[in-house]
Design a protein around this motif. Structure first.
Motif, PDB file in Angstrom:
ATOM      1  N   GLN A 267       0.832  -1.204   0.000  1.00  0.00           N
ATOM      2  CA  GLN A 267       0.000   0.000   0.000  1.00  0.00           C
ATOM      3  C   GLN A 267       0.868   1.256   0.000  1.00  0.00           C
ATOM      4  OE1 GLN A 267      -2.602   0.187   3.372  1.00  0.00           O
ATOM      5  NE2 GLN A 267      -3.432   2.194   2.826  1.00  0.00           N
ATOM      6  N   ARG A 270       2.616   1.900  -3.275  1.00  0.00           N
ATOM      7  CA  ARG A 270       1.765   2.512  -4.287  1.00  0.00           C
ATOM      8  C   ARG A 270       1.636   4.001  -4.049  1.00  0.00           C
ATOM      9  NH1 ARG A 270      -4.125   0.558  -4.583  1.00  0.00           N
ATOM     10  NH2 ARG A 270      -4.134   2.332  -3.147  1.00  0.00           N
ATOM     11  N   GLU A 271       1.460   4.350  -2.781  1.00  0.00           N
ATOM     12  CA  GLU A 271       1.320   5.771  -2.460  1.00  0.00           C
ATOM     13  C   GLU A 271       2.572   6.559  -2.802  1.00  0.00           C
ATOM     14  OE1 GLU A 271      -1.582   5.024   1.419  1.00  0.00           O
ATOM     15  OE2 GLU A 271       0.370   6.008   1.662  1.00  0.00           O
ATOM     16  N   ASP A 275       7.464   1.376  -7.734  1.00  0.00           N
ATOM     17  CA  ASP A 275       6.930   0.241  -8.469  1.00  0.00           C
ATOM     18  C   ASP A 275       7.411  -1.073  -7.873  1.00  0.00           C
ATOM     19  OD1 ASP A 275       5.492  -0.483 -11.195  1.00  0.00           O
ATOM     20  OD2 ASP A 275       7.183  -1.874 -10.907  1.00  0.00           O
ATOM     21  N   THR A 339       5.147  -9.901  -7.121  1.00  0.00           N
ATOM     22  CA  THR A 339       5.777  -8.791  -6.390  1.00  0.00           C
ATOM     23  C   THR A 339       7.281  -8.946  -6.225  1.00  0.00           C
ATOM     24  OG1 THR A 339       5.287  -9.887  -4.294  1.00  0.00           O
ATOM     25  CG2 THR A 339       3.700  -8.250  -5.071  1.00  0.00           C
TER      26      THR A 339
END
Lengths: 344, 344
Positions: A267, A270-271, A275, A339
DNA sequence: CGACGCGCTGTAAACGCTTGCACGATTGTC
DNA sequence: GACAATCGTGCAAGCGTTTACAGCGCGTCG
């Protein structure tokens, strides 16, 4: 069809059954519990009578007389986590099939023994057995538990004096870190739980050990700076990841000690516009159902199975069936998803 | 400091305490339970004696004599879901504070009453109260539950004859759908649970009702084709979404009746290369902790609070404190995140 | 043919607490 | 100063089972 008394004023007792079947209460008790030394004809007559009267033995009376409650407790640090829910599901399934009740108690995550001892006190006399989940427990506490002649099993840490069920957490740490290493990463961050490292058997500590070992085997000096602690949940992962990324020379890969912490990391990534996996790889542990959703690479374990096995161990110890200690290690496996990738 | 008998052969009983304190067992019983009519001096002497002997009343004996078990059960359809875990956490917290034990039982999701009735049978005499979670239950079953004089409360569906705690699910459906409508969507898919719509109070049905109502208010004819059912979990959402997207004229927005179903939808969307929210908007319900991680727009509700309230209702009914029925509706609110956007 | 063993059943004593009732000792009232 | 009310306590009867022990009838064996 004399259903007149369909709703008796009060529940039928064993005496009612005995009277209706024309036998003594002792015989009813024996017949209904499947003990030998009851003539087949008598037994079936009693069974019929009992079901006709809708008789069900009072658990309290039976407990008092027999000294067993047909109840086991499961003690978890905190109930509303995925992990706990899985364990509890496994235990519950086994209990319900065996006709046992399961009482659930949370004992808190704080190291203060107070709560745990209280739990022990609360258990006393009210359950026959106990499944401990991921509990750091002292030898004294173990002794007092065992001394109170409860059947007990533990999930997670490997305790010498009782049956334990879990995974090889050192290996988990090794596998995860090696995976990252194999992808070419050398600066690997770790996101873990901020526990006092008093109990060497604690899960996070073991995973950390495996991590460190893998690094050393690869000839990499473990860097304490790369270890970030946080609450063992999404938020903790979020914050730990944030701290890691704020470093001058942030890691190119991160090993989160649990999927939920990895989620928090994802999370935050992403903020921050980081990447995954191009800028940084992330790996977790558990194979939480949501891991597949977010494409998280992780180490799979079957938690509810561990719960079921622990419950079965407790139950069979209660039967006297199977009284020797076992230490069962469930298999784990790396699940590569999206990931983690090669170092940029 | 006469700690000779520190480890008594067997637990101290009330008689031991009575003897040691020089009073009768009746007085000990009264003193320890805080009943009136015990002289202060006597009481404190008894309390001292009791704690010195490490006396703890045997719950079974006390249950048998008093007819109350200081235990409540919570019955959930299935234990290892986020929702159940939240409820259970709320109930457990309240119980543990009140000194009650909580037994957890799963009754299964199948509509077959067999399992539920069994549950009822199992409950009988062994718990004082019961918290029902999201259970479709018939009037007969309710009657028999109430008839057995358990204190009972329900979470989820609104049952007339017992206290219920939940949210306004029709409104949830309206709010979610309206949000999508406001963004310009007109072809809105719905992902829900495949239940037989026998019980009108069931949660999915109500959300569907709200959904339909919002559509109609917007002058849109609800299209049955746009409703896709699946298991109430990630996989179900995954499959339902897949089916929706396979249509000739797929929806531009999807309302998933639960976040976990929405997660499945998101997963499938990613696999299909469907961009969220550019190609299709997705909204869920619950505000599962992972929703923030994946940026899911959702309707927030506080589930564990509902559990706590239900537990408190049961407990106070047991005290006789507060015997009237309540129907509490917790607030919900739309949380806009990243999975919903204007129609392309 | 009597003693013995075995299979089945009944008797009754726990199990450890709660609670209705009775009773003596205070205290208060007139 | 006698009487009632009140307070604190004890007595004992449950609560509904389990289980050690005893007993009974019957077939078997010496």
């Amino acid at each position: 069809m004399t259903d007149i008394n369909t709703r008796p004023a009060s529940r039928a007792t064993i005496e009612d059954v005995a009277a209706a079947a024309g036998v003594s209460v002792a015989t009813v008790s024996r017949a209904l519990r499947g003990l030998p030394n009851v003539a087949a004809a008598t037994r079936s007559r009693i069974e019929d009578t009992a079901s006709r009267l809708d008789y069900r033995p009072d658990p309290a009376a039976s407990r008092l007389a027999a000294g067993r409650s047909r109840t086991i407790a499961v003690a978890v640090p905190v109930v509303n986590t995925w992990y706990s829910a899985q364990v509890v599901a496994g235990v519950e399934a086994v209990c319900s099939e065996a006709g046992y009740d399961m009482i659930l108690m949370s004992v808190g995550i704080d190291a203060s023994h107070r709560r745990r001892l209280d739990a022990k006190a609360a258990l006393d006399r009210r359950v026959d057995g106990l499944v401990l989940v991921d509990l750091a427990i002292t030898d004294d506490e173990i002794d007092s538990l065992i001394g109170s002649k409860l059947a007990v099993a533990s999930i997670g840490p490997r305790l010498g004096r009782m049956s334990t069920f879990g995974i090889d957490n050192v290996r988990v740490g090794e596998v995860a870190t090696r995976h990252l290493l194999d992808l070419g990463h050398t600066r690997i961050g770790l996101i873990g739980e901020d526990t006092v490292p008093v109990f060497e058997f604690e899960v996070p500590g073991q995973r950390l050990t495996g991590h460190t070992r893998a690094l050393e085997q690869a000839g990499i000096e473990p860097d304490p700076e790369l270890i970030a602690f946080g609450e063992f949940a999404i938020d903790g992962g979020y914050e730990a990841f944030d701290r890691l990324m704020a470093m001058d020379d942030p890691p190119t890969a991160v090993f989160a000690l649990a999927d939920e912490m990895a989620f928090g990391a994802l999370q935050r990534a992403r903020e921050l516009g980081i990447d995954v996996p191009d800028d940084v790889s992330v790996i977790g542990v558990d194979d939480h159902p949501v891991a597949a959703v977010v494409g998280l690479t992780t180490i799979h374990q079957d938690v509810s199975e561990q719960g079921a096995h622990a419950a079965r161990a407790v139950l069979s110890a209660l039967d006297g069936t199977d009284t020797e200690l076992v230490h069962e290690t469930s298999p784990v496996r790396l699940i590569e998803r999206a990931t983690t990738g090669p170092r940029r």
